[in-house]
Scaffold this motif. Structure first.
Motif, PDB file in Angstrom:
ATOM      1  N   VAL A   1     -32.938  -3.248 -12.161  1.00 32.28           N
ATOM      2  CA  VAL A   1     -33.491  -2.908 -10.849  1.00 32.28           C
ATOM      3  C   VAL A   1     -32.579  -1.939 -10.112  1.00 32.28           C
ATOM      4  CG1 VAL A   1     -34.072  -3.791  -8.552  1.00 32.28           C
ATOM      5  CG2 VAL A   1     -34.790  -5.050 -10.592  1.00 32.28           C
ATOM      6  N   ASN A   2     -33.171  -0.837  -9.656  1.00 33.67           N
ATOM      7  CA  ASN A   2     -32.478   0.138  -8.821  1.00 33.67           C
ATOM      8  C   ASN A   2     -33.008   0.008  -7.402  1.00 33.67           C
ATOM      9  OD1 ASN A   2     -31.123   1.937 -11.052  1.00 33.67           O
ATOM     10  ND2 ASN A   2     -33.240   1.661 -11.711  1.00 33.67           N
ATOM     11  N   LYS A   3     -32.193  -0.462  -6.482  1.00 28.56           N
ATOM     12  CA  LYS A   3     -32.625  -0.684  -5.099  1.00 28.56           C
ATOM     13  C   LYS A   3     -32.495   0.607  -4.297  1.00 28.56           C
ATOM     14  CE  LYS A   3     -29.755  -4.230  -4.825  1.00 28.56           C
ATOM     15  NZ  LYS A   3     -29.533  -4.617  -6.232  1.00 28.56           N
ATOM     16  N   VAL A   4     -33.596   1.032  -3.675  1.00 32.18           N
ATOM     17  CA  VAL A   4     -33.634   2.257  -2.875  1.00 32.18           C
ATOM     18  C   VAL A   4     -33.940   1.859  -1.433  1.00 32.18           C
ATOM     19  CG1 VAL A   4     -34.633   4.548  -2.605  1.00 32.18           C
ATOM     20  CG2 VAL A   4     -34.532   3.498  -4.884  1.00 32.18           C
ATOM     21  N   VAL A   5     -32.956   2.017  -0.556  1.00 33.95           N
ATOM     22  CA  VAL A   5     -33.097   1.572   0.827  1.00 33.95           C
ATOM     23  C   VAL A   5     -33.260   2.773   1.748  1.00 33.95           C
ATOM     24  CG1 VAL A   5     -32.062   0.220   2.690  1.00 33.95           C
ATOM     25  CG2 VAL A   5     -31.649  -0.427   0.308  1.00 33.95           C
ATOM     26  N   GLY A   6     -34.219   2.686   2.663  1.00 35.81           N
ATOM     27  CA  GLY A   6     -34.479   3.769   3.608  1.00 35.81           C
ATOM     28  C   GLY A   6     -35.964   4.038   3.707  1.00 35.81           C
ATOM     29  N   ASN A   7     -36.353   4.842   4.668  1.00 35.04           N
ATOM     30  CA  ASN A   7     -37.753   5.193   4.873  1.00 35.04           C
ATOM     31  C   ASN A   7     -38.341   5.780   3.588  1.00 35.04           C
ATOM     32  OD1 ASN A   7     -40.224   6.273   5.706  1.00 35.04           O
ATOM     33  ND2 ASN A   7     -39.438   6.865   7.701  1.00 35.04           N
ATOM     34  N   ILE A   8     -39.380   5.145   3.059  1.00 37.32           N
ATOM     35  CA  ILE A   8     -39.974   5.583   1.793  1.00 37.32           C
ATOM     36  C   ILE A   8     -40.507   7.009   1.889  1.00 37.32           C
ATOM     37  CG2 ILE A   8     -41.740   5.068   0.042  1.00 37.32           C
ATOM     38  CD1 ILE A   8     -41.524   2.146   0.807  1.00 37.32           C
ATOM     39  N   ASP A   9     -40.899   7.421   3.088  1.00 36.70           N
ATOM     40  CA  ASP A   9     -41.349   8.803   3.278  1.00 36.70           C
ATOM     41  C   ASP A   9     -40.274   9.794   2.834  1.00 36.70           C
ATOM     42  OD1 ASP A   9     -43.529   7.597   4.397  1.00 36.70           O
ATOM     43  OD2 ASP A   9     -43.112   8.214   6.456  1.00 36.70           O
ATOM     44  N   ASN A  10     -39.021   9.384   2.943  1.00 38.23           N
ATOM     45  CA  ASN A  10     -37.901  10.265   2.600  1.00 38.23           C
ATOM     46  C   ASN A  10     -37.309   9.988   1.222  1.00 38.23           C
ATOM     47  OD1 ASN A  10     -38.086  11.329   5.255  1.00 38.23           O
ATOM     48  ND2 ASN A  10     -36.774   9.701   6.040  1.00 38.23           N
ATOM     49  N   THR A  11     -37.413   8.756   0.759  1.00 44.78           N
ATOM     50  CA  THR A  11     -36.728   8.381  -0.485  1.00 44.78           C
ATOM     51  C   THR A  11     -37.583   8.527  -1.742  1.00 44.78           C
ATOM     52  OG1 THR A  11     -37.357   6.051  -0.173  1.00 44.78           O
ATOM     53  CG2 THR A  11     -35.226   6.758   0.729  1.00 44.78           C
ATOM     54  N   LEU A  12     -38.896   8.364  -1.618  1.00 40.73           N
ATOM     55  CA  LEU A  12     -39.758   8.369  -2.801  1.00 40.73           C
ATOM     56  C   LEU A  12     -39.690   9.687  -3.555  1.00 40.73           C
ATOM     57  CD1 LEU A  12     -41.868   7.038  -4.615  1.00 40.73           C
ATOM     58  CD2 LEU A  12     -43.638   7.770  -2.993  1.00 40.73           C
ATOM     59  N   GLY A  13     -39.822  10.797  -2.847  1.00 40.97           N
ATOM     60  CA  GLY A  13     -39.823  12.105  -3.493  1.00 40.97           C
ATOM     61  C   GLY A  13     -38.531  12.377  -4.250  1.00 40.97           C
ATOM     62  N   LYS A  14     -37.408  11.955  -3.676  1.00 46.54           N
ATOM     63  CA  LYS A  14     -36.113  12.187  -4.322  1.00 46.54           C
ATOM     64  C   LYS A  14     -36.009  11.431  -5.637  1.00 46.54           C
ATOM     65  CE  LYS A  14     -33.760  12.938   0.101  1.00 46.54           C
ATOM     66  NZ  LYS A  14     -32.745  12.426   1.065  1.00 46.54           N
ATOM     67  N   VAL A  15     -36.501  10.196  -5.653  1.00 45.77           N
ATOM     68  CA  VAL A  15     -36.474   9.408  -6.889  1.00 45.77           C
ATOM     69  C   VAL A  15     -37.418   9.999  -7.928  1.00 45.77           C
ATOM     70  CG1 VAL A  15     -37.015   7.162  -7.912  1.00 45.77           C
ATOM     71  CG2 VAL A  15     -35.752   7.277  -5.751  1.00 45.77           C
ATOM     72  N   LEU A  16     -38.606  10.410  -7.490  1.00 47.67           N
ATOM     73  CA  LEU A  16     -39.593  10.960  -8.425  1.00 47.67           C
ATOM     74  C   LEU A  16     -39.114  12.236  -9.094  1.00 47.67           C
ATOM     75  CD1 LEU A  16     -42.897  10.362  -6.416  1.00 47.67           C
ATOM     76  CD2 LEU A  16     -42.234   9.256  -8.552  1.00 47.67           C
ATOM     77  N   GLU A  17     -38.246  12.970  -8.430  1.00 51.73           N
ATOM     78  CA  GLU A  17     -37.706  14.201  -9.023  1.00 51.73           C
ATOM     79  C   GLU A  17     -36.991  13.937 -10.335  1.00 51.73           C
ATOM     80  OE1 GLU A  17     -35.220  16.086  -6.162  1.00 51.73           O
ATOM     81  OE2 GLU A  17     -36.873  16.693  -4.844  1.00 51.73           O
ATOM     82  N   GLY A  18     -36.400  12.769 -10.471  1.00 56.05           N
ATOM     83  CA  GLY A  18     -35.647  12.445 -11.680  1.00 56.05           C
ATOM     84  C   GLY A  18     -36.424  11.632 -12.697  1.00 56.05           C
ATOM     85  N   ILE A  19     -37.746  11.491 -12.496  1.00 59.36           N
ATOM     86  CA  ILE A  19     -38.588  10.683 -13.380  1.00 59.36           C
ATOM     87  C   ILE A  19     -39.634  11.567 -14.048  1.00 59.36           C
ATOM     88  CG2 ILE A  19     -40.297   8.827 -13.450  1.00 59.36           C
ATOM     89  CD1 ILE A  19     -38.833   7.527 -11.125  1.00 59.36           C
ATOM     90  N   GLU A  20     -39.799  11.415 -15.362  1.00 59.11           N
ATOM     91  CA  GLU A  20     -40.801  12.205 -16.075  1.00 59.11           C
ATOM     92  C   GLU A  20     -42.187  11.580 -15.958  1.00 59.11           C
ATOM     93  OE1 GLU A  20     -41.617  14.217 -20.485  1.00 59.11           O
ATOM     94  OE2 GLU A  20     -39.986  12.771 -20.206  1.00 59.11           O
ATOM     95  N   TRP A  21     -42.288  10.284 -16.258  1.00 59.76           N
ATOM     96  CA  TRP A  21     -43.563   9.575 -16.202  1.00 59.76           C
ATOM     97  C   TRP A  21     -43.383   8.255 -15.479  1.00 59.76           C
ATOM     98  CZ3 TRP A  21     -47.270  12.713 -17.502  1.00 59.76           C
ATOM     99  CH2 TRP A  21     -47.076  13.653 -18.518  1.00 59.76           C
ATOM    100  N   VAL A  22     -44.466   7.760 -14.891  1.00 57.30           N
ATOM    101  CA  VAL A  22     -44.461   6.448 -14.249  1.00 57.30           C
ATOM    102  C   VAL A  22     -45.513   5.583 -14.935  1.00 57.30           C
ATOM    103  CG1 VAL A  22     -44.948   5.184 -12.133  1.00 57.30           C
ATOM    104  CG2 VAL A  22     -43.657   7.304 -12.022  1.00 57.30           C
ATOM    105  N   ASP A  23     -45.114   4.389 -15.357  1.00 57.43           N
ATOM    106  CA  ASP A  23     -46.025   3.513 -16.098  1.00 57.43           C
ATOM    107  C   ASP A  23     -46.771   2.528 -15.204  1.00 57.43           C
ATOM    108  OD1 ASP A  23     -45.254   4.552 -18.692  1.00 57.43           O
ATOM    109  OD2 ASP A  23     -43.339   3.529 -18.369  1.00 57.43           O
ATOM    110  N   PHE A  24     -46.040   1.898 -14.297  1.00 59.68           N
ATOM    111  CA  PHE A  24     -46.671   0.925 -13.399  1.00 59.68           C
ATOM    112  C   PHE A  24     -46.134   1.121 -11.995  1.00 59.68           C
ATOM    113  CE2 PHE A  24     -46.838  -3.086 -11.090  1.00 59.68           C
ATOM    114  CZ  PHE A  24     -48.158  -3.464 -11.277  1.00 59.68           C
ATOM    115  N   VAL A  25     -47.046   1.040 -11.019  1.00 58.52           N
ATOM    116  CA  VAL A  25     -46.663   1.198  -9.613  1.00 58.52           C
ATOM    117  C   VAL A  25     -47.337   0.119  -8.781  1.00 58.52           C
ATOM    118  CG1 VAL A  25     -46.562   2.733  -7.617  1.00 58.52           C
ATOM    119  CG2 VAL A  25     -46.555   3.709  -9.923  1.00 58.52           C
ATOM    120  N   LEU A  26     -46.553  -0.543  -7.925  1.00 57.39           N
ATOM    121  CA  LEU A  26     -47.092  -1.448  -6.919  1.00 57.39           C
ATOM    122  C   LEU A  26     -46.829  -0.823  -5.553  1.00 57.39           C
ATOM    123  CD1 LEU A  26     -48.273  -4.087  -5.844  1.00 57.39           C
ATOM    124  CD2 LEU A  26     -45.993  -5.114  -6.050  1.00 57.39           C
TER     125      LEU A  26
END
Length: 225
Positions: free
Chosen positions: A122-147
Motif C-alpha cells: 500500500v502506497n498512502k497518498v495524502v492531500g487533496n485528490i484533485d492535486n494528487t491523483l494526476g501526479k500518481v497517474l503519470e507514473g502508471i502505465e495501466w490501472v486494473d481496479f479502481v474504487l
C-alpha cells in the motif's frame, strides 16, 4: 458472486478486529473535508467511532470490492477515499502489485495508517485528490481496479473517472461508491455509464460497477447487494 459473499460474510479477522477498535474508540479528531460533507455529523470535530459506524463500508461491500478486484489482473489498484483504511486493507490482500490509496484528510490518513501497517503493497497518498491523483497517474502505465469513494459530488466524480480513463484496459473494473447518495451522484453515474468506453454496468444501489471488455452490446444491470 452470492456464494462468495455468503462464504466470507465474517470478513478477514485482523481487519474486522481493527474495525471493532475504531467502533469502540472514544477519540475525537479534527476533520478536513474536501468533499460534499456528511449527513450524519456537523462541524470539524468528529468521533472516530461515529466515522467508523457511518462512513465506512459494511463487510458485504468490502468483500464485494475485494472480489471484483480479484477478477482483474490486480497489478495496479487505486483506492480513492481511504477513510479508516478498511476497504484498502481488503483490497491489499488481493493486490499483486501496488495499491495507491488516496485520502485528503490528514487526520483520517493517520488513523488509517494503524490499519495498513501490515499491508506492504500500500502506497498512502495524502492531500487533496484533485492535486494528487494526476501526479500518481503519470507514473502508471495501466490501472486494473479502481474504487472511487471520495468526493461525493458530480464534477469531482467525473473528473476522477476522466483522469483514470486513459489508463483503463479491457480487463479493468471501476467501482463508484454511493451512486444514489444525491442527485449529483446519480447524474454523474448516469453520464459515466453511458460513455462509449463502458461496455456494461451493474447498479448495486450502494455502488456502481463499470466493465470495459467490449464483448457485445452494452448491458446495464440492477442488483440488490
Amino acid at each position: 458472486m452470492k456464494a462468495f459473499l455468503t462464504n466470507n460474510k465474517k470478513g478477514k479477522k485482523e481487519i474486522e478486529l481493527q474495525r471493532k477498535k475504531f467502533l469502540s474508540s472514544k477519540e475525537q479528531i479534527l476533520r478536513k473535508d474536501y468533499g460534499a460533507g456528511s449527513r450524519w455529523s456537523k462541524g470539524e470535530k468528529q468521533k472516530v467511532a461515529t466515522i467508523a459506524k457511518s462512513a465506512t463500508s459494511p463487510i458485504k461491500s468490502s468483500l464485494l470490492f475485494q472480489f471484483l478486484c480479484k477478477l482483474t489482473p490486480a497489478n495496479t489498484v487505486l483506492d480513492l477515499g481511504t477513510s479508516l483504511g478498511i476497504n484498502t486493507a481488503y483490497l491489499s490482500s488481493v493486490t499483486k502489485g501496488d495499491l495507491y490509496t488516496f485520502e485528503g484528510d490528514p487526520a483520517l490518513a493517520h488513523l488509517a495508517g494503524a490499519n495498513l501497517n501490515f499491508c506492504p503493497n500500500v502506497n498512502k497518498v495524502v492531500g487533496n485528490i484533485d492535486n494528487t491523483l494526476g501526479k500518481v497517474l503519470e507514473g502508471i502505465e495501466w490501472v486494473d481496479f479502481v474504487l472511487i469513494d471520495a468526493n461525493h459530488r458530480y464534477q469531482p466524480t467525473l473528473d476522477y473517472f476522466n483522469a483514470i480513463a486513459p489508463k483503463i484496459h479491457k480487463e479493468s473494473i471501476v467501482v463508484i461508491g454511493d451512486i444514489h447518495w444525491s442527485k449529483e451522484m446519480k447524474q454523474a453515474w448516469e453520464e459515466i455509464k453511458d460513455m462509449p468506453s463502458v461496455s456494461s454496468t451493474i447498479d448495486f444501489f450502494d455502488c456502481g460497477v463499470l466493465f470495459f471488455n467490449n464483448y457485445g452490446n452494452k448491458e446495464n444491470y440492477i442488483l440488490a447487494l
